[in-house]
Write a protein that holds these residues in place. Structure first.
Motif, PDB file in Angstrom:
ATOM      1  N   SER A   1       3.924  -0.918  -9.733  1.00 15.38           N
ATOM      2  CA  SER A   1       4.537  -2.219 -10.099  1.00 15.38           C
ATOM      3  C   SER A   1       5.385  -2.957  -8.757  1.00 15.38           C
ATOM      4  CB  SER A   1       5.013  -2.464 -11.412  1.00 15.38           C
ATOM      5  OG  SER A   1       6.129  -1.689 -11.323  1.00 15.38           O
ATOM      6  N   ALA A   2       6.157  -1.727  -8.260  1.00 17.31           N
ATOM      7  CA  ALA A   2       7.202  -2.075  -7.309  1.00 17.31           C
ATOM      8  C   ALA A   2       6.349  -2.517  -5.806  1.00 17.31           C
ATOM      9  CB  ALA A   2       7.918  -1.055  -6.993  1.00 17.31           C
ATOM     10  N   THR A   3       5.293  -2.338  -5.788  1.00 15.01           N
ATOM     11  CA  THR A   3       4.224  -2.452  -4.594  1.00 15.01           C
ATOM     12  C   THR A   3       3.965  -3.852  -4.954  1.00 15.01           C
ATOM     13  OG1 THR A   3       4.092  -0.133  -4.183  1.00 15.01           O
ATOM     14  CG2 THR A   3       2.738  -1.886  -2.862  1.00 15.01           C
ATOM     15  N   PRO A   4       3.961  -4.787  -4.171  1.00 17.42           N
ATOM     16  CA  PRO A   4       3.166  -6.007  -4.445  1.00 17.42           C
ATOM     17  C   PRO A   4       1.884  -5.910  -4.164  1.00 17.42           C
ATOM     18  CG  PRO A   4       5.065  -6.203  -2.752  1.00 17.42           C
ATOM     19  CD  PRO A   4       4.945  -4.937  -3.137  1.00 17.42           C
ATOM     20  N   ILE A   5       0.963  -6.549  -4.926  1.00 19.00           N
ATOM     21  CA  ILE A   5      -0.610  -6.532  -4.843  1.00 19.00           C
ATOM     22  C   ILE A   5      -1.098  -7.705  -4.378  1.00 19.00           C
ATOM     23  CG2 ILE A   5      -0.886  -4.887  -6.933  1.00 19.00           C
ATOM     24  CD1 ILE A   5      -1.720  -7.333  -8.690  1.00 19.00           C
ATOM     25  N   ALA A   6      -2.080  -7.695  -3.632  1.00 20.14           N
ATOM     26  CA  ALA A   6      -2.847  -8.708  -2.970  1.00 20.14           C
ATOM     27  C   ALA A   6      -3.245  -9.685  -3.993  1.00 20.14           C
ATOM     28  CB  ALA A   6      -4.222  -8.147  -2.446  1.00 20.14           C
ATOM     29  N   GLY A   7      -3.009 -10.908  -3.733  1.00 20.95           N
ATOM     30  CA  GLY A   7      -3.264 -11.860  -4.585  1.00 20.95           C
ATOM     31  C   GLY A   7      -1.947 -12.420  -5.532  1.00 20.95           C
ATOM     32  N   SER A   8      -1.039 -11.570  -5.230  1.00 17.27           N
ATOM     33  CA  SER A   8       0.532 -11.811  -5.913  1.00 17.27           C
ATOM     34  C   SER A   8       1.104 -13.202  -5.290  1.00 17.27           C
ATOM     35  CB  SER A   8       1.212 -10.724  -5.854  1.00 17.27           C
ATOM     36  OG  SER A   8       1.714 -10.349  -4.590  1.00 17.27           O
ATOM     37  N   ARG A   9       2.164 -13.517  -6.112  1.00 17.60           N
ATOM     38  CA  ARG A   9       2.936 -14.754  -5.441  1.00 17.60           C
ATOM     39  C   ARG A   9       3.530 -14.356  -4.265  1.00 17.60           C
ATOM     40  NH1 ARG A   9       6.433 -17.488 -10.219  1.00 17.60           N
ATOM     41  NH2 ARG A   9       5.310 -19.617  -9.492  1.00 17.60           N
ATOM     42  N   LEU A  10       3.959 -12.872  -4.127  1.00 17.27           N
ATOM     43  CA  LEU A  10       4.795 -12.529  -3.074  1.00 17.27           C
ATOM     44  C   LEU A  10       3.593 -12.469  -1.868  1.00 17.27           C
ATOM     45  CD1 LEU A  10       7.300 -11.665  -1.937  1.00 17.27           C
ATOM     46  CD2 LEU A  10       6.626  -9.218  -2.572  1.00 17.27           C
ATOM     47  N   HIS A  11       2.352 -12.091  -1.837  1.00 16.86           N
ATOM     48  CA  HIS A  11       1.474 -12.037  -0.955  1.00 16.86           C
ATOM     49  C   HIS A  11       0.983 -13.479  -0.679  1.00 16.86           C
ATOM     50  CE1 HIS A  11       1.199  -7.490  -1.173  1.00 16.86           C
ATOM     51  NE2 HIS A  11       0.385  -7.822   0.089  1.00 16.86           N
ATOM     52  N   GLY A  12       1.130 -14.450  -1.309  1.00 12.41           N
ATOM     53  CA  GLY A  12       0.904 -15.577  -0.904  1.00 12.41           C
ATOM     54  C   GLY A  12       1.881 -16.435  -0.488  1.00 12.41           C
ATOM     55  N   ASP A  13       3.306 -16.015  -0.362  1.00 13.20           N
ATOM     56  CA  ASP A  13       4.364 -16.483   0.447  1.00 13.20           C
ATOM     57  C   ASP A  13       4.170 -16.109   2.076  1.00 13.20           C
ATOM     58  OD1 ASP A  13       7.125 -17.787   0.108  1.00 13.20           O
ATOM     59  OD2 ASP A  13       7.402 -16.063   1.178  1.00 13.20           O
ATOM     60  N   LEU A  14       4.159 -17.187   2.957  1.00 15.32           N
ATOM     61  CA  LEU A  14       3.971 -17.096   4.222  1.00 15.32           C
ATOM     62  C   LEU A  14       5.013 -16.332   4.785  1.00 15.32           C
ATOM     63  CD1 LEU A  14       1.965 -20.348   5.440  1.00 15.32           C
ATOM     64  CD2 LEU A  14       1.200 -17.650   5.118  1.00 15.32           C
TER      65      LEU A  14
END
Length: 177
Positions: free
Chosen positions: A14-27
């Motif tokens: 859960s500490a590793t951001p997953i593809a499609g997460s908000r974090l991965h969507g943040d440029l």
């Protein structure tokens, strides 16, 4: 025998951001993570050639357009003028560049790469390209070309437009009130 529990594994996942997460969507995060990964991989490579990453970047810009003022060079590589002076001092001490007075304006300096600087840059660039190619290995050739093309487009007018004349600041420092 594993020393971790299933709960430890879930917490780590859960500490590793997953593809499609908000974090991965943040440029900003995506580009920062790419820069962090590339810098970690490339710093030792350019050091092997006697440069820092800034030195490598500045030397590359000098080789591309050797007759320019230090101010124009600072603007071209997006570095503060005082930082550029330190980078140029390092490159000059290593025999990779030379500075000479501009005949048209004795206050200005023209920065040129030496032959050793050109050879060093070519060798370093080859090693850096190998790292970049490893990064892009999971993309097919058209996707790699498209990515590079889009990124080159974004570092031009779109970035200038959103910077809106503001000087880069330390984004991690809380805003002043």
């Amino acid at each position: 025998m594993s020393l971790t529990t299933p709960a430890d594994d879930r917490a780590s996942a859960s500490a590793t951001p997953i593809a499609g997460s908000r974090l991965h969507g943040d440029l900003h995060w995506v580009f920062a993570r790419l820069k962090q990964g590339l810098a970690a991989a490339e710093v030792s490579v350019v050091r092997k050639h006697g440069m820092t990453l800034w030195g490598y970047t500045v030397l590359m810009a000098i080789v591309e357009a050797p007759i320019r003022s230090q101010l124009a060079l600072a603007q071209a590589v997006s570095v503060d003028k005082s930082k550029l002076v330190l980078v140029l001092d390092e490159l000059e001490a290593a025999g990779l560049v030379r500075r000479r007075p501009d005949p048209a304006d004795r206050r200005a300096r023209i920065v040129e790469a030496t032959e050793d600087g050109r050879r060093t840059l070519d060798a370093a660039r080859e090693d850096v390209e190998a790292i970049e190619n490893r990064l892009l290995d999971d993309l097919d050739a058209p996707a790699q070309q498209a990515l590079r093309s889009v990124l080159r487009q974004l570092v031009g007018a779109p970035v200038v437009r959103i910077e809106d004349g503001h000087q880069a600041d330390n984004a991690c420092v809380p805003p002043r009130t």
